[in-house]
Design an enzyme around this catalytic site. Structure first.
Site, PDB file in Angstrom:
ATOM      1  N   SER A 141      -5.673  13.035 -49.480  1.00 30.02           N
ATOM      2  CA  SER A 141      -6.875  12.210 -49.556  1.00 30.02           C
ATOM      3  C   SER A 141      -6.619  11.013 -50.462  1.00 30.02           C
ATOM      4  O   SER A 141      -5.881  11.109 -51.446  1.00 30.02           O
ATOM      5  CB  SER A 141      -8.038  13.040 -50.107  1.00 30.02           C
ATOM      6  N   ASN A 167      -4.748  17.807 -45.803  1.00 31.31           N
ATOM      7  CA  ASN A 167      -5.505  17.752 -44.563  1.00 31.31           C
ATOM      8  C   ASN A 167      -4.587  17.973 -43.348  1.00 31.31           C
ATOM      9  O   ASN A 167      -3.585  17.267 -43.200  1.00 31.31           O
ATOM     10  CB  ASN A 167      -6.197  16.396 -44.426  1.00 31.31           C
ATOM     11  N   THR A 196     -14.273  37.067 -31.949  1.00 25.69           N
ATOM     12  CA  THR A 196     -15.100  36.781 -30.789  1.00 25.69           C
ATOM     13  C   THR A 196     -16.403  36.200 -31.326  1.00 25.69           C
ATOM     14  O   THR A 196     -16.869  36.597 -32.408  1.00 25.69           O
ATOM     15  CB  THR A 196     -15.406  38.041 -29.951  1.00 25.69           C
ATOM     16  N   HIS A 197     -16.977  35.245 -30.612  1.00 18.15           N
ATOM     17  CA  HIS A 197     -18.203  34.581 -31.070  1.00 18.15           C
ATOM     18  C   HIS A 197     -18.014  33.933 -32.442  1.00 18.15           C
ATOM     19  O   HIS A 197     -18.989  33.778 -33.207  1.00 18.15           O
ATOM     20  CB  HIS A 197     -19.390  35.556 -31.114  1.00 18.15           C
ATOM     21  N   ASN A 247       0.822  -1.207   0.000  1.00 19.38           N
ATOM     22  CA  ASN A 247       0.000   0.000   0.000  1.00 19.38           C
ATOM     23  C   ASN A 247       0.858   1.261   0.000  1.00 19.38           C
ATOM     24  O   ASN A 247       0.574   2.217  -0.729  1.00 19.38           O
ATOM     25  CB  ASN A 247      -0.941   0.010   1.202  1.00 19.38           C
ATOM     26  N   GLN A 286      -6.243   0.417  -7.925  1.00 11.86           N
ATOM     27  CA  GLN A 286      -5.301  -0.200  -8.849  1.00 11.86           C
ATOM     28  C   GLN A 286      -5.573   0.229 -10.278  1.00 11.86           C
ATOM     29  O   GLN A 286      -4.683   0.201 -11.133  1.00 11.86           O
ATOM     30  CB  GLN A 286      -5.423  -1.725  -8.718  1.00 11.86           C
ATOM     31  N   LYS A 332      -3.742   3.657 -12.745  1.00 15.15           N
ATOM     32  CA  LYS A 332      -2.560   3.804 -13.592  1.00 15.15           C
ATOM     33  C   LYS A 332      -2.792   3.555 -15.077  1.00 15.15           C
ATOM     34  O   LYS A 332      -2.265   4.311 -15.906  1.00 15.15           O
ATOM     35  CB  LYS A 332      -1.439   2.920 -13.049  1.00 15.15           C
TER      36      LYS A 332
END
Length: 513
Positions: A279, A287, A157-158, A112, A324, A327
């Site tokens: 592509s 891309n 903005t927006h 532990n 346990q 991880k």
């Protein structure tokens, strides 16, 4: 009867499917270095405190040093039948020395406190690597050429065009955000850098341990003093996961801008060919897959944070095997975050921007309309709210005539009709996106001098973090070397108490000391 190291009360062994369900050897590979280090530190302390026989300590240290050398050569493999890294290493020592000698190694200790110690030691490495990776990306962002100070982009903005900014302004904004990620990682490091070793299962032990000595040998800054808390705590893991999730989200926001701006409709930037793919059917495509994957993989780091919070919320104090499962998910988040930081740094180094296109969009999207309002305030003495209304009326009139702020002659005509005449030459000056960018001279603004000032400040901050990182890494390296040196001397016959007194005195004191 089972042959497991913990199997004294058991009459039969666990079944293969239970072993497969519960083992963690595949996950624990990352913890081998930490488990060996803490084994050596623990045995040194046990010997110095006369808790185990001197001859046994010397033999165990010799065996552990041999395992440590095998591990450094990549020759130490964990065996699934021994469940986890802790039992594997103990079993290797016992196979080497016999249970009568090797069996002393686990005195005054539990898996532990071992697992929490190992995980904290591994996480320290990860947090330092994450800080370094962030600083490398920050350095890339801040190493922009002078022309970026006046390379125009529309600010948004927006998701709508707002005011013009520069490429340098955009880069320093992301650098500023990433420096907060560094601060978060350093904060998580502080809470991780506490030693649970010696807490045992949950209640401490009757043996006269020296937890401060083992903490210093392991390079910890402090001891997590309460035994039950030391073995139960997983908030340091959750805090680290939070730092990775927030950092992943910040990288995703940068990636989103690159994805959108590299599209034909914006054409504001282009990623290097090495960070894009084509592509399989459309030959014209380029891309931005690295940016897209960075955007998508942020979900992994967010998912890990939610998983860890859910895992921990129902576990009472004291160890339970639910913990346990922390991880596997955390390792995935770590790998995702670090790889994304590094690949985004490479993409950023080769990212190019089209300032001409940026300037055109600023003209077409009325990005400098605010400059007319500011001019009416500063030069005509009009209240800002009224000036805002006049500027909005000009934009509305231009839109109805299918024109933009680029048509300064028409703009001057409309303003005259509104009863607020402004010379066309003045409009041409205040509406020019580049002039607007240079005019924002307030601290933190877009003017070249303001951006340079911010860059200098960010670089000073980054340099301070870089020094902390180097100093901290040096502290850990020194602690490991001191531990191995002490182990070699004691294994060779030296008195453990005397060796530790000398070695520990050379190491930094604990924070609480």
């Amino acid at each position: 009867m089972t042959e497991k190291l913990w199997g004294g009360r058991f009459e039969e062994d666990i079944t293969p499917d239970v072993l497969d369900y519960t083992l963690t050897t595949d996950i624990d590979v990352r913890l081998v270095f930490a488990d060996l280090w803490q084994d050596i530190a623990h045995v040194l302390m046990l010997s110095a405190r006369d808790i185990i026989p001197e001859t046994a300590a010397r033999s165990i240290l010799g065996s552990l040093l041999a395992l440590q050398e095998r591990s450094e050569r990549g020759e130490l493999n964990l065996r699934p039948e021994f469940e986890d890294v802790h039992l594997n290493i103990e079993q290797m020592v016992i196979e080497d020395l016999g249970r009568e000698v090797g069996g002393h190694m686990h005195t005054a200790r539990s898996r532990n406190d071992q697992v929490s110690t190992d995980t904290r030691m591994y996480l320290r490495r990860v947090q330092l690597e994450s800080v370094r990776a962030n600083l490398a990306l920050i350095d890339t962002l801040l190493s922009f050429p002078e022309e970026d100070l006046l390379a125009i982009l529309p600010g948004y903005t927006h998701s709508q065009a707002a005011q013009p900014v520069s490429v340098a302004f955009w880069k320093t904004a992301h650098a500023s955000m990433l420096l907060r990620d560094v601060r978060r990682l350093r904060g998580a490091y502080d809470r991780t850098d506490e030693s649970p070793l010696g807490a045992c299962a949950l209640a401490g032990t009757s043996f006269p341990l020296d937890r401060q000595v083992t903490a210093r040998l392991l390079g910890f800054g402090d001891v997590l003093s309460h035994a039950l808390d030391a073995t139960s705590a997983r908030d340091y893991l959750i805090e680290s996961a939070s730092a990775f999730a927030i950092g992943g989200n910040n990288l995703s926001r940068m990636a989103e801008e690159v994805v959108v701006w590299s599209g034909h409709e914006y054409s504001l930037c282009e990623v290097p060919d090495a960070y894009a793919t084509g592509s399989s059917i459309m030959p014209q495509k380029k891309n931005p897959v690295v940016a897209e994957l960075a955007r998508g993989r942020a979900g992994r780091t967010v998912g890990t944070l939610v998983q860890l919070l859910t895992m921990a919320k129902g576990v009472t104090l004291g160890y339970s095997c639910d913990l346990q499962d922390d991880k596997p998910y955390l390792w995935n988040a770590i790998d995702t975050y670090l790889s994304t930081l590094k690949v985004i740094a490479g993409q950023t180094r080769g990212l190019t921007f089209d300032s001409t296109r940026g300037e055109d969009l600023c003209w077409d999207n009325f990005s400098t309309a605010t400059e007319l309002a500011n001019y009416l305030v500063s030069d005509h003495g009009i209240a800002f709210r009224e000036a805002h209304h006049i500027s909005g009326s000009l934009v509305s009139a231009l839109l109805k005539r299918g024109s933009t702020l680029r048509d300064t002659a028409l703009g001057a005509e409309i303003l005259a009709e509104l009863g607020h005449p402004v010379e066309e030459a003045v409009l041409a000056r205040i509406f020019a996106p580049r002039n607007a960018v240079t005019s924002y001279t307030s601290p933190g603004g877009t003017s070249p001098d303001s951006v340079r000032d911010v860059r200098d400040e960010l670089r000073r901050t980054a340099d301070a973090h870089r020094r902390w990182c180097a100093d901290t890494e040096q502290k850990l390296d020194d602690a490991l070397r001191a531990t191995l040196r002490a182990a070699r001397e004691v294994a060779g016959g030296a008195d453990a108490a005397k060796v530790l007194a000398t070695v520990v005195a050379e190491l930094p004191p604990l924070t609480q000391a």
